[in-house]
Design a protein around this motif. Structure first.
Motif, PDB file in Angstrom:
ATOM      1  N   GLY A 174      46.681  41.758  44.048  1.00  0.00           N
ATOM      2  CA  GLY A 174      47.827  41.080  44.618  1.00  0.00           C
ATOM      3  C   GLY A 174      47.879  39.618  44.223  1.00  0.00           C
ATOM      4  O   GLY A 174      47.018  39.107  43.500  1.00  0.00           O
ATOM      5  N   GLU A 175      48.867  38.930  44.738  1.00  0.00           N
ATOM      6  CA  GLU A 175      49.055  37.524  44.385  1.00  0.00           C
ATOM      7  C   GLU A 175      47.868  36.677  44.843  1.00  0.00           C
ATOM      8  O   GLU A 175      47.179  37.006  45.803  1.00  0.00           O
ATOM      9  CB  GLU A 175      50.339  37.006  45.012  1.00  0.00           C
ATOM     10  N   GLY A 176      47.648  35.596  44.116  1.00  0.00           N
ATOM     11  CA  GLY A 176      46.659  34.617  44.535  1.00  0.00           C
ATOM     12  C   GLY A 176      45.220  34.993  44.270  1.00  0.00           C
ATOM     13  O   GLY A 176      44.311  34.427  44.887  1.00  0.00           O
ATOM     14  N   LEU A 177      44.952  35.906  43.344  1.00  0.00           N
ATOM     15  CA  LEU A 177      43.576  36.181  42.942  1.00  0.00           C
ATOM     16  C   LEU A 177      42.952  34.916  42.362  1.00  0.00           C
ATOM     17  O   LEU A 177      43.586  34.217  41.556  1.00  0.00           O
ATOM     18  CB  LEU A 177      43.563  37.286  41.884  1.00  0.00           C
ATOM     19  N   VAL A 178      41.712  34.625  42.753  1.00  0.00           N
ATOM     20  CA  VAL A 178      40.979  33.491  42.182  1.00  0.00           C
ATOM     21  C   VAL A 178      39.579  33.966  41.827  1.00  0.00           C
ATOM     22  O   VAL A 178      38.899  34.596  42.653  1.00  0.00           O
ATOM     23  CB  VAL A 178      40.881  32.312  43.164  1.00  0.00           C
ATOM     24  N   THR A 179      39.135  33.666  40.602  1.00  0.00           N
ATOM     25  CA  THR A 179      37.778  34.026  40.212  1.00  0.00           C
ATOM     26  C   THR A 179      36.997  32.791  39.793  1.00  0.00           C
ATOM     27  O   THR A 179      37.568  31.769  39.405  1.00  0.00           O
ATOM     28  CB  THR A 179      37.744  35.016  39.032  1.00  0.00           C
ATOM     29  N   GLY A 180      35.666  32.924  39.845  1.00  0.00           N
ATOM     30  CA  GLY A 180      34.807  31.995  39.155  1.00  0.00           C
ATOM     31  C   GLY A 180      34.699  32.402  37.695  1.00  0.00           C
ATOM     32  O   GLY A 180      35.500  33.187  37.180  1.00  0.00           O
ATOM     33  N   HIS A 181      33.687  31.871  37.006  1.00  0.00           N
ATOM     34  CA  HIS A 181      33.484  32.176  35.597  1.00  0.00           C
ATOM     35  C   HIS A 181      32.674  33.469  35.438  1.00  0.00           C
ATOM     36  O   HIS A 181      31.867  33.828  36.276  1.00  0.00           O
ATOM     37  CB  HIS A 181      32.754  31.025  34.910  1.00  0.00           C
ATOM     38  N   ARG A 182      32.924  34.176  34.332  1.00  0.00           N
ATOM     39  CA  ARG A 182      32.142  35.350  33.939  1.00  0.00           C
ATOM     40  C   ARG A 182      32.158  36.458  35.002  1.00  0.00           C
ATOM     41  O   ARG A 182      31.143  37.085  35.284  1.00  0.00           O
ATOM     42  CB  ARG A 182      30.711  34.951  33.585  1.00  0.00           C
ATOM     43  N   VAL A 183      33.299  36.696  35.563  1.00  0.00           N
ATOM     44  CA  VAL A 183      33.482  37.799  36.509  1.00  0.00           C
ATOM     45  C   VAL A 183      33.826  39.068  35.733  1.00  0.00           C
ATOM     46  O   VAL A 183      34.562  39.025  34.746  1.00  0.00           O
ATOM     47  CB  VAL A 183      34.593  37.451  37.516  1.00  0.00           C
ATOM     48  N   ARG A 214      41.420  48.510  43.402  1.00  0.00           N
ATOM     49  CA  ARG A 214      42.687  48.159  44.042  1.00  0.00           C
ATOM     50  C   ARG A 214      42.413  47.060  45.066  1.00  0.00           C
ATOM     51  O   ARG A 214      41.648  47.274  46.014  1.00  0.00           O
ATOM     52  CB  ARG A 214      43.298  49.372  44.760  1.00  0.00           C
ATOM     53  N   ALA A 215      42.996  45.901  44.864  1.00  0.00           N
ATOM     54  CA  ALA A 215      42.738  44.761  45.749  1.00  0.00           C
ATOM     55  C   ALA A 215      44.048  44.164  46.234  1.00  0.00           C
ATOM     56  O   ALA A 215      45.052  44.139  45.496  1.00  0.00           O
ATOM     57  CB  ALA A 215      41.913  43.704  45.029  1.00  0.00           C
ATOM     58  N   LEU A 244      38.234  49.871  46.838  1.00  0.00           N
ATOM     59  CA  LEU A 244      39.397  49.434  47.611  1.00  0.00           C
ATOM     60  C   LEU A 244      39.025  48.141  48.319  1.00  0.00           C
ATOM     61  O   LEU A 244      38.047  48.104  49.079  1.00  0.00           O
ATOM     62  CB  LEU A 244      39.808  50.493  48.620  1.00  0.00           C
ATOM     63  N   ILE A 245      39.795  47.089  48.063  1.00  0.00           N
ATOM     64  CA  ILE A 245      39.505  45.770  48.622  1.00  0.00           C
ATOM     65  C   ILE A 245      40.777  45.259  49.280  1.00  0.00           C
ATOM     66  O   ILE A 245      41.865  45.279  48.688  1.00  0.00           O
ATOM     67  CB  ILE A 245      39.039  44.798  47.530  1.00  0.00           C
ATOM     68  N   GLY A 246      40.663  44.780  50.507  1.00  0.00           N
ATOM     69  CA  GLY A 246      41.818  44.355  51.286  1.00  0.00           C
ATOM     70  C   GLY A 246      42.304  42.964  50.934  1.00  0.00           C
ATOM     71  O   GLY A 246      42.033  42.417  49.868  1.00  0.00           O
ATOM     72  N   ASN A 247      43.021  42.366  51.877  1.00  0.00           N
ATOM     73  CA  ASN A 247      43.598  41.044  51.698  1.00  0.00           C
ATOM     74  C   ASN A 247      42.618  39.947  52.106  1.00  0.00           C
ATOM     75  O   ASN A 247      41.883  40.081  53.078  1.00  0.00           O
ATOM     76  CB  ASN A 247      44.867  40.905  52.535  1.00  0.00           C
ATOM     77  N   HIS A 248      42.633  38.866  51.339  1.00  0.00           N
ATOM     78  CA  HIS A 248      41.899  37.641  51.676  1.00  0.00           C
ATOM     79  C   HIS A 248      40.397  37.884  51.844  1.00  0.00           C
ATOM     80  O   HIS A 248      39.747  37.316  52.726  1.00  0.00           O
ATOM     81  CB  HIS A 248      42.491  36.989  52.930  1.00  0.00           C
TER      82      HIS A 248
END
Length: 274
Positions: free
Chosen positions: A101-110, A117-118, A135-139
C-alpha cells in the motif's frame, strides 16, 4: 527491448513501458516493457525495473541499485505493486507478485520475496528479509535485520525490533513446513527474540528481548526467557519518565508518525493516557 526511449537518453527505457509525467530516471537504469511508473516518481541510477512486471505508484522514490519486479520463478506472473508515496532505499530487491500500500518505507538492502501482501505505511528496516507468501497489515514497523519467514501473518500496528526472527520450520532443515507465526494487532517483539512456527502472539502483548517463544502468547501479557513464559500483564510495566504511567499498551502515549484517524481513536480509548 531493442530501442531507447528518447525521453531518457541516459537510461534504457523500453518504448512500451508506461512512464508518467515528471518521472526522473537515473543513468544506467533499465526499465522493462512490463513496467508502469506513476507520475512524479524518481528512480535512481543502475536500477532494474519491471523485468517480471512492476506497477509503481505516483510520487515514489527508488534509490540506486534497486531491483523492482525480480523474476522469482515460483510466482503467478503478476507484477509487484508499490503504492503511492513510497521510499525504497538503495540495493533493495522486490520480487514479482507482491503488493504494498501507499507509504512503504525501507532501509537499505531490504529483500522481499514473492506473494507478500502488505497494507499501507509499512516500514522495513535495513537488511530486513521477508521470505514471501506473507500477509502484513497496516502501519507495521520493523527495525534492521528482521527475518520474516514464509507464511507469516502480521496484523496492524505491530512493532518488530532488530534481529527478531520469525520461523516456520519446527526442526530445520526439514520438509516439515508449518505456517509461520501470527502476530496480532499492537504486539511488540523486542530485539533478538525468536518466534517459533505456528505460534500466535496475542494483541497488545510484549515479547521481551532474547526470548524464545515456543507457545502461544496471551493477549496483554509480557513473556520472556528461554523458553518464554508469562511474566506479568503489560500494564504493570511503567514508563521511565517519572510519571508512573503504564508503558503498554504503547498507543496510550506513543503517536508519532501515525495517521490522525488512528490517533484520535487511541485518545478516545485512553483519554488521559493512563
Amino acid at each position: 527491448m531493442t530501442e531507447w526511449n528518447p525521453r531518457f537518453s541516459h537510461a534504457f527505457v523500453a518504448p512500451d513501458a508506461v512512464i508518467g509525467d515528471g518521472v526522473e530516471i537515473g543513468p544506467g537504469t533499465v526499465i522493462h516493457p512490463r513496467a508502469r511508473v506513476g507520475a512524479h516518481s524518481r528512480i535512481g541510477p543502475y536500477c532494474i525495473i519491471g523485468e517480471a512486471g512492476a506497477e509503481i505508484g505516483e510520487g515514489v522514490t527508488i534509490e540506486a541499485y534497486c531491483e523492482i519486479g525480480h523474476p522469482a520463478g515460483t510466482s503467478d506472473g503478476t507484477p509487484v505493486v508499490i503504492g503511492d508515496g513510497s521510499l525504497i532505499r538503495s540495493h533493495s530487491v522486490f520480487s514479482e507478485g507482491s503488493s504494498f500500500g501507499e507509504g512503504l518505507v525501507t532501509g537499505h538492502r531490504v529483500t522481499v520475496r514473492e506473494q507478500t501482501r502488505a497494507g499501507k505505511g509499512l516500514q522495513l528496516g535495513t537488511l530486513s528479509d521477508v521470505q514471501g507468501h506473507c500477509l502484513i497489515g497496516n502501519h507495521v514497523r520493523t527495525h534492521s535485520n528482521v527475518h520474516i519467514c514464509q507464511a507469516a501473518v502480521i496484523e496492524d500496528f505491530v512493532w518488530i525490533f532488530p534481529y527478531v526472527v520469525l520461523t516456520n520450520d519446527p526442526h530445520p532443515p526439514s520438509d516439515a513446513f508449518r505456517t509461520g507465526p501470527v502476530i496480532r494487532k499492537f504486539a511488540v517483539i523486542a530485539t533478538h527474540a525468536c518466534v517459533m512456527p505456528a505460534v500466535e502472539v496475542g494483541e497488545d502483548s510484549l515479547i521481551a528481548a532474547a526470548a524464545l517463544v515456543t507457545k502461544d502468547v496471551p493477549a496483554g501479557k509480557v513473556v520472556g526467557g528461554v523458553p518464554a513464559k508469562v511474566i506479568c500483564d503489560v500494564d504493570e510495566i511503567k514508563l521511565k519518565d517519572g510519571t508512573g504511567r503504564p508503558a503498554y499498551p504503547w498507543r496510550r502515549h506513543f503517536h508519532r508518525g501515525y495517521p490522525d484517524e488512528a490517533v484520535r481513536s487511541w485518545l478516545a480509548e485512553f483519554p488521559s493516557g493512563e
